[in-house]
Write a protein that holds these residues in place. Structure first.
Motif, PDB file in Angstrom:
ATOM      1  N   LEU A 189      -5.889   6.543  11.045  1.00 22.34           N
ATOM      2  CA  LEU A 189      -5.903   7.720  11.898  1.00 22.34           C
ATOM      3  C   LEU A 189      -4.535   8.393  11.918  1.00 22.34           C
ATOM      4  CD1 LEU A 189      -7.388   9.514  13.961  1.00 22.34           C
ATOM      5  CD2 LEU A 189      -6.537   7.968  15.731  1.00 22.34           C
ATOM      6  N   VAL A 190      -4.493   9.626  11.464  1.00 22.84           N
ATOM      7  CA  VAL A 190      -3.289  10.454  11.530  1.00 22.84           C
ATOM      8  C   VAL A 190      -3.718  11.763  12.170  1.00 22.84           C
ATOM      9  CG1 VAL A 190      -1.523  11.670  10.210  1.00 22.84           C
ATOM     10  CG2 VAL A 190      -2.274   9.402   9.485  1.00 22.84           C
ATOM     11  N   ARG A 191      -2.966  12.204  13.185  1.00 20.87           N
ATOM     12  CA  ARG A 191      -3.293  13.464  13.869  1.00 20.87           C
ATOM     13  C   ARG A 191      -2.234  14.499  13.516  1.00 20.87           C
ATOM     14  NH1 ARG A 191      -5.240  13.754  19.848  1.00 20.87           N
ATOM     15  NH2 ARG A 191      -7.184  14.094  18.780  1.00 20.87           N
ATOM     16  N   ILE A 192      -2.683  15.702  13.167  1.00 23.56           N
ATOM     17  CA  ILE A 192      -1.784  16.812  12.830  1.00 23.56           C
ATOM     18  C   ILE A 192      -2.092  17.965  13.772  1.00 23.56           C
ATOM     19  CG2 ILE A 192      -1.050  18.410  11.025  1.00 23.56           C
ATOM     20  CD1 ILE A 192      -2.143  16.223   9.034  1.00 23.56           C
ATOM     21  N   ILE A 193      -1.057  18.432  14.456  1.00 26.08           N
ATOM     22  CA  ILE A 193      -1.202  19.525  15.413  1.00 26.08           C
ATOM     23  C   ILE A 193      -0.172  20.589  15.064  1.00 26.08           C
ATOM     24  CG2 ILE A 193      -1.067  20.165  17.860  1.00 26.08           C
ATOM     25  CD1 ILE A 193      -1.697  17.216  18.491  1.00 26.08           C
ATOM     26  N   ALA A 194      -0.557  21.853  15.166  1.00 24.69           N
ATOM     27  CA  ALA A 194       0.366  22.958  14.912  1.00 24.69           C
ATOM     28  C   ALA A 194       0.089  24.078  15.906  1.00 24.69           C
ATOM     29  CB  ALA A 194       0.226  23.466  13.490  1.00 24.69           C
ATOM     30  N   ASN A 202       1.401  12.992  13.797  1.00 24.59           N
ATOM     31  CA  ASN A 202       1.454  11.798  14.638  1.00 24.59           C
ATOM     32  C   ASN A 202       0.848  10.634  13.863  1.00 24.59           C
ATOM     33  OD1 ASN A 202       0.809   9.720  16.467  1.00 24.59           O
ATOM     34  ND2 ASN A 202       0.718  11.158  18.160  1.00 24.59           N
ATOM     35  N   TYR A 203       1.690   9.647  13.548  1.00 25.01           N
ATOM     36  CA  TYR A 203       1.249   8.463  12.806  1.00 25.01           C
ATOM     37  C   TYR A 203       0.818   7.331  13.734  1.00 25.01           C
ATOM     38  CZ  TYR A 203       3.818  10.728   9.014  1.00 25.01           C
ATOM     39  OH  TYR A 203       4.276  11.610   8.074  1.00 25.01           O
ATOM     40  N   SER A 219       5.524  10.626   3.791  1.00 24.09           N
ATOM     41  CA  SER A 219       5.258   9.189   3.718  1.00 24.09           C
ATOM     42  C   SER A 219       5.214   8.617   5.130  1.00 24.09           C
ATOM     43  CB  SER A 219       6.356   8.478   2.927  1.00 24.09           C
ATOM     44  OG  SER A 219       6.379   8.918   1.605  1.00 24.09           O
ATOM     45  N   PRO A 220       4.090   8.054   5.545  1.00 26.41           N
ATOM     46  CA  PRO A 220       4.030   7.444   6.872  1.00 26.41           C
ATOM     47  C   PRO A 220       5.016   6.275   6.970  1.00 26.41           C
ATOM     48  CG  PRO A 220       1.830   7.700   5.953  1.00 26.41           C
ATOM     49  CD  PRO A 220       2.799   7.997   4.860  1.00 26.41           C
ATOM     50  N   PRO A 221       5.635   6.088   8.156  1.00 26.35           N
ATOM     51  CA  PRO A 221       6.556   4.976   8.314  1.00 26.35           C
ATOM     52  C   PRO A 221       5.823   3.633   8.261  1.00 26.35           C
ATOM     53  CG  PRO A 221       6.255   6.122  10.401  1.00 26.35           C
ATOM     54  CD  PRO A 221       5.533   6.901   9.351  1.00 26.35           C
ATOM     55  N   THR A 246       0.853  -1.183   0.000  1.00 24.53           N
ATOM     56  CA  THR A 246       0.000   0.000   0.000  1.00 24.53           C
ATOM     57  C   THR A 246       0.890   1.235   0.000  1.00 24.53           C
ATOM     58  OG1 THR A 246      -1.754  -1.121   1.213  1.00 24.53           O
ATOM     59  CG2 THR A 246      -1.774   1.273   1.277  1.00 24.53           C
ATOM     60  N   ASN A 247       0.664   2.122  -0.945  1.00 27.78           N
ATOM     61  CA  ASN A 247       1.417   3.358  -1.052  1.00 27.78           C
ATOM     62  C   ASN A 247       0.578   4.471  -0.427  1.00 27.78           C
ATOM     63  OD1 ASN A 247       3.231   5.306  -1.774  1.00 27.78           O
ATOM     64  ND2 ASN A 247       2.697   5.320  -3.924  1.00 27.78           N
ATOM     65  N   SER A 248       1.092   5.079   0.653  1.00 23.74           N
ATOM     66  CA  SER A 248       0.334   6.122   1.357  1.00 23.74           C
ATOM     67  C   SER A 248       1.127   7.409   1.417  1.00 23.74           C
ATOM     68  CB  SER A 248       0.025   5.675   2.787  1.00 23.74           C
ATOM     69  OG  SER A 248      -0.739   4.512   2.772  1.00 23.74           O
ATOM     70  N   ARG A 249       0.426   8.530   1.350  1.00 25.76           N
ATOM     71  CA  ARG A 249       1.035   9.849   1.449  1.00 25.76           C
ATOM     72  C   ARG A 249       0.126  10.741   2.277  1.00 25.76           C
ATOM     73  NH1 ARG A 249       5.224   8.156  -0.416  1.00 25.76           N
ATOM     74  NH2 ARG A 249       5.952   8.327  -2.532  1.00 25.76           N
ATOM     75  N   ILE A 250       0.748  11.624   3.028  1.00 23.64           N
ATOM     76  CA  ILE A 250       0.042  12.688   3.729  1.00 23.64           C
ATOM     77  C   ILE A 250       0.378  13.967   2.978  1.00 23.64           C
ATOM     78  CG2 ILE A 250      -0.193  13.959   5.899  1.00 23.64           C
ATOM     79  CD1 ILE A 250      -1.040  11.013   6.096  1.00 23.64           C
TER      80      ILE A 250
END
Length: 70
Positions: free
Chosen positions: A58-63, A29-30, A49-51, A9-13
Motif C-alpha cells: 500500500l502506497v498512497r499518493i496525494i497532490a 506516503n510509504y 525508491s521506497p525506504p 526485493t527491488n521496488s520503484r514508484i
C-alpha cells in the motif's frame, strides 16, 4: 513496480504527469515515511525508491487539486 531478487526485493514508484498542467505538492506516503515532490511538469516521469521497511502492498499518493491515489 516490484522485482523480487534472490536476496532482496527491488521496488520503484513510477509517477508520470500525463496532463497539460503541472501537478503540485505531491506527497508519497510509504506508511513509515512520507516523501514530498514540489511539482511534476507535464510529460515528466519520476522514479522513486521506497525506504527500507516500507509496506509494499500500500502506497498512497496525494497532490493538490484533489488528486488522491491509493
Amino acid at each position: 513496480m516490484r522485482e523480487d531478487q534472490a536476496l532482496f526485493t527491488n521496488s520503484r514508484i513510477m509517477l508520470t504527469n500525463i496532463g497539460k498542467q503541472p501537478v503540485t505538492h505531491v506527497v508519497v506516503n510509504y506508511g513509515i515515511k512520507n516523501e514530498t515532490i514540489q511539482y511534476i511538469n507535464p510529460g515528466e516521469k519520476i522514479s522513486l525508491s521506497p525506504p527500507e521497511g516500507s509496506n509494499l502492498n500500500l502506497v498512497r499518493i496525494i497532490a493538490e487539486n484533489q488528486i488522491n491515489i491509493t
